[in-house]
Design a protein around this motif. Structure first.
Motif, PDB file in Angstrom:
ATOM      1  N   GLN A 623      41.126  50.663  35.253  1.00  0.00           N
ATOM      2  CA  GLN A 623      40.638  49.295  35.122  1.00  0.00           C
ATOM      3  C   GLN A 623      39.579  49.179  34.032  1.00  0.00           C
ATOM      4  O   GLN A 623      39.544  48.208  33.272  1.00  0.00           O
ATOM      5  CB  GLN A 623      40.065  48.826  36.461  1.00  0.00           C
ATOM      6  CG  GLN A 623      41.116  48.612  37.546  1.00  0.00           C
ATOM      7  CD  GLN A 623      40.494  48.286  38.883  1.00  0.00           C
ATOM      8  OE1 GLN A 623      39.552  48.949  39.303  1.00  0.00           O
ATOM      9  NE2 GLN A 623      41.014  47.277  39.561  1.00  0.00           N
ATOM     10  N   THR A 627      39.706  46.831  30.577  1.00  0.00           N
ATOM     11  CA  THR A 627      38.639  45.900  30.190  1.00  0.00           C
ATOM     12  C   THR A 627      38.260  46.095  28.723  1.00  0.00           C
ATOM     13  O   THR A 627      38.049  45.126  27.986  1.00  0.00           O
ATOM     14  CB  THR A 627      37.410  46.105  31.089  1.00  0.00           C
ATOM     15  OG1 THR A 627      37.785  45.884  32.454  1.00  0.00           O
ATOM     16  CG2 THR A 627      36.301  45.149  30.717  1.00  0.00           C
ATOM     17  N   ARG A 630      40.906  44.545  26.525  1.00  0.00           N
ATOM     18  CA  ARG A 630      40.786  43.085  26.488  1.00  0.00           C
ATOM     19  C   ARG A 630      39.638  42.641  25.585  1.00  0.00           C
ATOM     20  O   ARG A 630      39.721  41.608  24.916  1.00  0.00           O
ATOM     21  CB  ARG A 630      40.602  42.546  27.907  1.00  0.00           C
ATOM     22  CG  ARG A 630      41.863  42.588  28.763  1.00  0.00           C
ATOM     23  CD  ARG A 630      41.666  41.801  30.046  1.00  0.00           C
ATOM     24  NE  ARG A 630      42.907  41.654  30.779  1.00  0.00           N
ATOM     25  CZ  ARG A 630      43.270  42.416  31.812  1.00  0.00           C
ATOM     26  NH1 ARG A 630      42.465  43.387  32.211  1.00  0.00           N
ATOM     27  NH2 ARG A 630      44.415  42.227  32.430  1.00  0.00           N
ATOM     28  N   GLN A 635      46.061  41.754  25.200  1.00  0.00           N
ATOM     29  CA  GLN A 635      46.394  41.248  26.521  1.00  0.00           C
ATOM     30  C   GLN A 635      47.249  42.276  27.263  1.00  0.00           C
ATOM     31  O   GLN A 635      47.824  43.173  26.640  1.00  0.00           O
ATOM     32  CB  GLN A 635      47.142  39.912  26.409  1.00  0.00           C
ATOM     33  CG  GLN A 635      46.254  38.760  25.929  1.00  0.00           C
ATOM     34  CD  GLN A 635      47.007  37.450  25.861  1.00  0.00           C
ATOM     35  OE1 GLN A 635      47.926  37.313  25.065  1.00  0.00           O
ATOM     36  NE2 GLN A 635      46.624  36.496  26.690  1.00  0.00           N
ATOM     37  N   LEU A 651      49.029  43.042  40.868  1.00  0.00           N
ATOM     38  CA  LEU A 651      48.543  41.740  40.405  1.00  0.00           C
ATOM     39  C   LEU A 651      47.031  41.625  40.544  1.00  0.00           C
ATOM     40  O   LEU A 651      46.370  40.996  39.729  1.00  0.00           O
ATOM     41  CB  LEU A 651      49.215  40.616  41.188  1.00  0.00           C
ATOM     42  CG  LEU A 651      50.718  40.417  40.956  1.00  0.00           C
ATOM     43  CD1 LEU A 651      51.229  39.294  41.837  1.00  0.00           C
ATOM     44  CD2 LEU A 651      51.007  40.132  39.506  1.00  0.00           C
ATOM     45  N   THR A 652      46.480  42.219  41.599  1.00  0.00           N
ATOM     46  CA  THR A 652      45.037  42.131  41.812  1.00  0.00           C
ATOM     47  C   THR A 652      44.289  43.305  41.203  1.00  0.00           C
ATOM     48  O   THR A 652      43.162  43.161  40.757  1.00  0.00           O
ATOM     49  CB  THR A 652      44.749  42.065  43.321  1.00  0.00           C
ATOM     50  OG1 THR A 652      45.385  43.168  43.969  1.00  0.00           O
ATOM     51  CG2 THR A 652      45.297  40.790  43.910  1.00  0.00           C
ATOM     52  N   GLU A 655      44.967  42.854  37.166  1.00  0.00           N
ATOM     53  CA  GLU A 655      44.651  41.514  36.680  1.00  0.00           C
ATOM     54  C   GLU A 655      45.395  41.215  35.382  1.00  0.00           C
ATOM     55  O   GLU A 655      44.798  40.988  34.334  1.00  0.00           O
ATOM     56  CB  GLU A 655      43.137  41.377  36.475  1.00  0.00           C
ATOM     57  CG  GLU A 655      42.350  41.557  37.761  1.00  0.00           C
ATOM     58  CD  GLU A 655      40.851  41.400  37.549  1.00  0.00           C
ATOM     59  OE1 GLU A 655      40.453  41.229  36.379  1.00  0.00           O
ATOM     60  OE2 GLU A 655      40.109  41.453  38.526  1.00  0.00           O
ATOM     61  N   ASP A 657      47.767  39.539  32.325  1.00  0.00           N
ATOM     62  CA  ASP A 657      47.908  38.232  31.694  1.00  0.00           C
ATOM     63  C   ASP A 657      49.349  37.737  31.789  1.00  0.00           C
ATOM     64  O   ASP A 657      49.601  36.533  31.751  1.00  0.00           O
ATOM     65  CB  ASP A 657      47.492  38.328  30.223  1.00  0.00           C
ATOM     66  CG  ASP A 657      46.057  38.803  30.082  1.00  0.00           C
ATOM     67  OD1 ASP A 657      45.150  38.016  30.392  1.00  0.00           O
ATOM     68  OD2 ASP A 657      45.841  39.971  29.689  1.00  0.00           O
ATOM     69  N   GLU A 689      45.922  33.351  42.803  1.00  0.00           N
ATOM     70  CA  GLU A 689      44.984  34.155  42.020  1.00  0.00           C
ATOM     71  C   GLU A 689      44.521  33.433  40.755  1.00  0.00           C
ATOM     72  O   GLU A 689      43.666  33.925  40.029  1.00  0.00           O
ATOM     73  CB  GLU A 689      45.635  35.497  41.635  1.00  0.00           C
ATOM     74  CG  GLU A 689      45.867  36.418  42.816  1.00  0.00           C
ATOM     75  CD  GLU A 689      44.558  36.873  43.434  1.00  0.00           C
ATOM     76  OE1 GLU A 689      43.587  37.077  42.689  1.00  0.00           O
ATOM     77  OE2 GLU A 689      44.509  36.980  44.674  1.00  0.00           O
ATOM     78  N   LEU A 691      45.954  33.042  37.857  1.00  0.00           N
ATOM     79  CA  LEU A 691      46.177  33.794  36.624  1.00  0.00           C
ATOM     80  C   LEU A 691      46.939  32.882  35.660  1.00  0.00           C
ATOM     81  O   LEU A 691      48.154  32.952  35.544  1.00  0.00           O
ATOM     82  CB  LEU A 691      46.979  35.064  36.925  1.00  0.00           C
ATOM     83  CG  LEU A 691      46.352  35.999  37.970  1.00  0.00           C
ATOM     84  CD1 LEU A 691      47.272  37.163  38.250  1.00  0.00           C
ATOM     85  CD2 LEU A 691      45.009  36.495  37.482  1.00  0.00           C
TER      86      LEU A 691
END
Length: 706
Positions: A623, A627, A630, A635, A651-652, A655, A657, A689, A691
């Motif tokens: 994760q 970050t 991004r 993306q 999906l969680t 996260e 795009d 969520e 998104l």
């Protein structure tokens, strides 16, 4: 009431009506007496009446309380409190009924309406239907009560079982360390104590010895007087051996008629004396008192190995003591032999150790003698088991190459015993002896996995040896085939690695671009970059990427792909995205984050696809890297959602795009109601969520299920 006050009241009520019409729950405006003044459509639905019917009821003076099946007393006090306090008042989980008698669980809220003079001219009653939540909470409460009840029962059972286990623990511990027939240590316990003694001997520079003892011609006792008589003689012999030793020494039954002795802190010159004393004690047994009608003298052969002279491990000492025991047997029995590496019969002992070990299991003395006689002319190490329990014990102590079982065992069947032996001797050849030819066909049809060969008892004499030899030969050939398969796998890996190196050196890799279309706007939204090798190899790019991961060259191959993207991105329309596959093993490549990376100028157009088919092992670090990507303008997309390791959790966790659903999840969805519901949940999850970029793709997919 003057006209001005009426106008103020009307204005306030009109404003309240506007608010009520926009509320997403059922709502009604009532005057201080409870008479309905205005209601929205959801309120009409809640009462179960049509608008015309509802208006007629209201003209007849019906109050809001009774329209929802409640009495004036139930809500009048609440309305009065709300008017007096001038604060909103709420009633949670109230049961109401519509005109059809259907029950609803609702939350009731009363909000006072004031005019400009701060006078209470009415109230807004909001009715929120929480029936589903209430039923769910009720279900949870029932489950909680049931769980508490079960917990109490379990606690009681645990206390009872704890007492039982405590009482049985000592007995289980004793049985796990002792031989059930003689009460001596078993093989496992003997090896355990011997290793501890060896550690002490090594630490304090002391000696110890291992004695392997085997009763001579014991088979003759079993064949002549039966196995109960043999068991009695085993018990007497074990007592005789133990009676000649110190309490600090350990004696064990290793299986059959074989015993082992551990002598601690014993000098080498005294070991032979102790062994001779044990042999003499056995020879002095009055066998006629042990076995009624027996007029024989029982003798024993002993092999000895001494630490550190004959070995520095218990396994080596036992092996050398066994070889010495074999010499004692071969040179006349009733002898004590100390291991000597120069013994001329050593090669013969080693040859015997390599012979196939055969276990014969038969509860009938006559059949057992027949089976043993059929194998007596072959080169086998034969162990006899007179009961299924003894067979199980033998399988725990030895690894057998062949297990021959009679079908008519007592109290079980031979085929069940062979099936049970698969856990302890998985590599053994299993042969079942059967008297009936019809039974052979019946068992073949239902138990092929447990038995390798079936043989009729009438054919045992002429075919048992050939059956075993043929079966062992087939096993040997199968092992060679498996070894050959491993060699082929290594060869295939070497070929893939070689092709990968050639590709990296020649850089003969190109890209083709697969369009991604936005169905709603009927335009090309982006392109997925797909790699193609130009080497002419029959290997696919997927295999090359797999080889790159295995050989640690995934960064080199991925950098080559990204360089091809940079070379070709100028030929694509400037307003489209370019999707590039990103293997989790690439996430640590420093080039991805370097400011001078050739991909950085196009970061706002690049979407990295992470496939669900590849597991992500270290989530927090992954994760963090996403970050950083991004922040550089890239993306993230999830590829093949619904087919891999994380499923909806991706999906969680990631996260993303964008989301690309797996083809198998969407194919024939109009024929698969369950899959349709799953896809609806995926879409709903994405909506919840929030998104937003993700919805561009999911809204297109949603058309497939609408």
């Amino acid at each position: 009431m003057d006209r001005k006050n009426v106008n103020e009241r009307d204005i306030a009520l009109r404003l309240a009506c506007t608010v009520v019409n926009g509320i997403q729950d059922a709502a009604v405006i009532i005057d201080p007496s409870g008479k309905p003044l205005h209601f929205n459509n959801l309120y009409a639905s809640m009462t179960g009446l049509r608008h015309r019917e509802l208006n007629k009821v209201l003209r007849n003076g019906e109050q809001a309380y009774s329209l929802l099946g409640r009495t004036e007393r139930q809500d009048k006090d609440t309305v009065q409190r709300c008017i007096e306090s001038r604060d909103p008042t709420r009633l949670a989980e109230v049961e109401v009924r519509d005109a059809t008698g259907k029950s609803h669980i609702v939350d009731l809220s009363f909000i006072p309406i004031e005019n400009e003079k701060k006078d209470i001219i009415g109230l807004v009653q909001i009715i929120r239907d929480v029936s589903d939540d209430a039923r769910l909470h009720g279900h949870y409460k029932d489950l909680l009560r049931l769980t508490h009840a079960r917990a109490a029962d379990l606690e009681s059972l645990v206390e009872q079982r704890t007492r039982e286990l405590s009482a049985a623990l000592e007995e289980v511990t004793r049985l796990s360390l002792t031989d059930p027939l003689t009460g001596l240590l078993n093989r496992r316990a003997f090896v355990k104590y011997a290793n501890k003694a060896l550690d002490l001997a090594h630490r304090h520079n002391r000696s110890l010895a291992i004695m392997m003892c085997d009763l001579d011609r014991f088979k003759l006792v079993n064949d002549t007087f039966g196995h109960p008589a043999g068991d009695a003689l085993l018990i007497a012999s074990s007592n005789a051996i133990a009676g000649t030793l110190r309490t600090s020494d350990n004696v064990a039954r290793m299986g059959g008629e074989e015993f082992s002795v551990l002598l601690t802190e014993t000098h080498g010159e005294n070991v032979r004396e102790v062994a001779t004393r044990c042999a003499t004690a056995v020879k002095q047994l009055n066998v006629s008192e042990i076995i009624n009608g027996a007029s024989l003298q029982q003798t024993i052969s002993v092999g000895v190995a001494i630490y550190p002279m004959h070995g520095h491990s218990i396994d080596k000492l036992i092996s050398h003591a066994d070889q010495a025991l074999y010499i004692a047997k071969e040179t006349g029995r009733d002898r004590v032999v100390v291991y000597d590496s120069e013994l001329t019969i050593k090669d013969t002992a080693q040859k015997k150790a390599k012979l196939p070990r055969v276990l014969i299991v038969c509860t009938d003395d006559e059949k057992r003698t027949l089976l043993e006689r059929c194998l007596s002319t072959g080169d086998y190490q034969i162990t006899l088991a007179t009961t299924p329990a003894k067979a199980a014990e033998a399988c725990r102590d030895f690894s057998f190459d062949v297990i021959v079982a009679d079908q008519n065992l007592v109290p079980t069947l031979g085929i069940d015993l062979l099936g049970g032996s698969m856990a302890s001797c998985p590599q053994a050849l299993r042969v079942l002896c059967i008297e009936s030819r019809d039974l052979v066909f019946a068992l073949k049809g239902s138990n092929l996995a447990r038995v390798d060969s079936f043989i009729l008892l009438e054919d045992v004499a002429e075919s048992l040896q050939s059956t075993i030899d043929d079966g062992l030969t087939r096993r040997h050939l199968l092992r060679e085939q498996i070894a050959s398969g491993v060699a082929l796998a290594k060869k295939a890996f070497s070929y893939r690695a070689e092709q990968l190196d050639t590709l990296l050196q020649s850089r003969e890799l190109s890209l083709v671009y697969q369009p991604i279309k936005d169905i709603q706007n009927n335009r090309i939204f982006g392109f997925e970059a797909l790699s193609r090798s130009q080497l002419g190899s029959h290997l696919g790019v997927g295999e090359l990427f797999h080889a790159a991961v295995q050989t640690g060259k995934i960064w080199s191959l991925s950098r080559l792909v990204r360089s091809r993207v940079v070379e070709g991105i100028g030929d694509l329309p400037p307003d489209v995205k370019v999707f590039i596959n990103l293997h989790p093993a690439e996430i640590e490549d420093p080039e991805l984050y370097a400011k001078d990376s050739p991909l950085i100028p196009y970061a706002h157009r690049i979407v990295f696809e992470i496939t669900e088919k590849t597991p992500i092992t270290e989530i927090p670090g992954f994760q963090k890297r996403l970050t950083e990507l991004r922040k550089n303008g890239y993306q993230i997309a999830i590829d093949d959602l619904g087919s891999g390791h994380a499923s909806l959790n991706a999906l969680t966790i990631l996260e993303p795009d964008f989301v690309k659903l797996d083809m198998d999840l969407v194919r024939d969805i109009h024929k698969q109601p369950r899959r349709r519901r799953l896809l609806e949940r995926i879409v709903q999850h994405a909506l919840e969520e929030k998104l937003s970029p993700l919805l561009k793709v999911l809204n297109v997919k949603k058309k497939l299920i609408s």
